[in-house]
Motif scaffolding. Structure first.
Motif, mmCIF file in Angstrom:
data_model
loop_
_atom_site.group_PDB
_atom_site.id
_atom_site.type_symbol
_atom_site.label_atom_id
_atom_site.label_comp_id
_atom_site.label_asym_id
_atom_site.label_seq_id
_atom_site.Cartn_x
_atom_site.Cartn_y
_atom_site.Cartn_z
ATOM 1 N N PHE A 1 1.796 -6.704 9.817
ATOM 2 C CA PHE A 1 0.539 -6.126 9.380
ATOM 3 C C PHE A 1 0.724 -4.628 9.184
ATOM 4 C CE2 PHE A 1 -0.780 -9.847 11.832
ATOM 5 C CZ PHE A 1 -1.563 -10.490 10.884
ATOM 6 N N ARG A 2 0.568 -4.175 7.958
ATOM 7 C CA ARG A 2 0.669 -2.751 7.611
ATOM 8 C C ARG A 2 1.946 -2.141 8.194
ATOM 9 N NH1 ARG A 2 -3.832 1.116 7.525
ATOM 10 N NH2 ARG A 2 -3.026 1.551 5.473
ATOM 11 N N TYR A 3 3.064 -2.787 7.918
ATOM 12 C CA TYR A 3 4.378 -2.339 8.394
ATOM 13 C C TYR A 3 4.850 -1.172 7.544
ATOM 14 C CZ TYR A 3 9.353 -2.375 9.461
ATOM 15 O OH TYR A 3 10.624 -2.018 9.818
ATOM 16 N N ASP A 4 5.070 -0.021 8.179
ATOM 17 C CA ASP A 4 5.581 1.168 7.483
ATOM 18 C C ASP A 4 7.087 1.023 7.345
ATOM 19 O OD1 ASP A 4 6.323 3.657 6.525
ATOM 20 O OD2 ASP A 4 5.067 4.768 7.922
ATOM 21 N N THR B 1 2.154 -5.696 4.038
ATOM 22 C CA THR B 1 1.614 -6.768 4.856
ATOM 23 C C THR B 1 2.060 -8.071 4.219
ATOM 24 O OG1 THR B 1 -0.325 -5.468 5.485
ATOM 25 C CG2 THR B 1 -0.495 -7.866 5.713
ATOM 26 N N VAL C 1 3.802 0.863 2.760
ATOM 27 C CA VAL C 1 3.317 0.028 3.852
ATOM 28 C C VAL C 1 3.091 -1.373 3.294
ATOM 29 C CG1 VAL C 1 1.414 -0.297 5.483
ATOM 30 C CG2 VAL C 1 2.240 2.003 4.972
ATOM 31 N N ALA D 1 -5.199 5.614 1.527
ATOM 32 C CA ALA D 1 -4.574 5.186 0.271
ATOM 33 C C ALA D 1 -4.347 6.366 -0.664
ATOM 34 C CB ALA D 1 -5.451 4.146 -0.406
ATOM 35 N N GLY E 1 -2.779 7.917 6.722
ATOM 36 C CA GLY E 1 -2.964 6.483 6.581
ATOM 37 C C GLY E 1 -3.962 6.094 5.513
ATOM 38 N N VAL F 1 0.397 5.003 1.265
ATOM 39 C CA VAL F 1 -0.556 5.773 2.062
ATOM 40 C C VAL F 1 -0.012 7.168 2.354
ATOM 41 C CG1 VAL F 1 -1.546 3.701 3.100
ATOM 42 C CG2 VAL F 1 0.315 4.871 4.255
ATOM 43 N N GLU G 1 0.851 -1.188 0.000
ATOM 44 C CA GLU G 1 0.000 0.000 0.000
ATOM 45 C C GLU G 1 0.884 1.234 0.000
ATOM 46 O OE1 GLU G 1 -3.505 -0.307 2.850
ATOM 47 O OE2 GLU G 1 -2.059 -1.756 3.674
#
Length: 69
Positions: A41-44, A31, A29, A19, A17, A13, A11
């Motif tokens: 999970f949604r690791y920046d 996953t 980000v 999209a 946060g 973002v 993603e």
């Protein structure tokens, strides 16, 4: 870069946060889809990138372009 969509959800973002549209620069980000022992999970990643169009090589995978901060 090609995104290996079979293994990871990518993603891009904005600061809130939400999209980003294709071509807009935002935070990358990810996953992971197959790491059950230690999932992300949604690791920046801390990197900035944008979604780009189809690759000239002909592959149909999503592509991203990294941006220098």
């Amino acid at each position: 870069m090609h995104v290996q969509a079979e293994n990871v959800l990518v993603e891009i973002v904005d600061e809130a946060g939400q999209a980003c549209a294709a071509g807009d620069v935002g935070h990358l980000v990810v996953t992971t889809l197959h790491n059950f022992a230690s999932p992300l999970f949604r690791y920046d990643t801390g990197q900035r990138a944008s979604l780009t169009g189809p690759c000239a090589c002909g592959r149909t995978l999503q592509t991203i372009c990294f941006v220098n901060n």
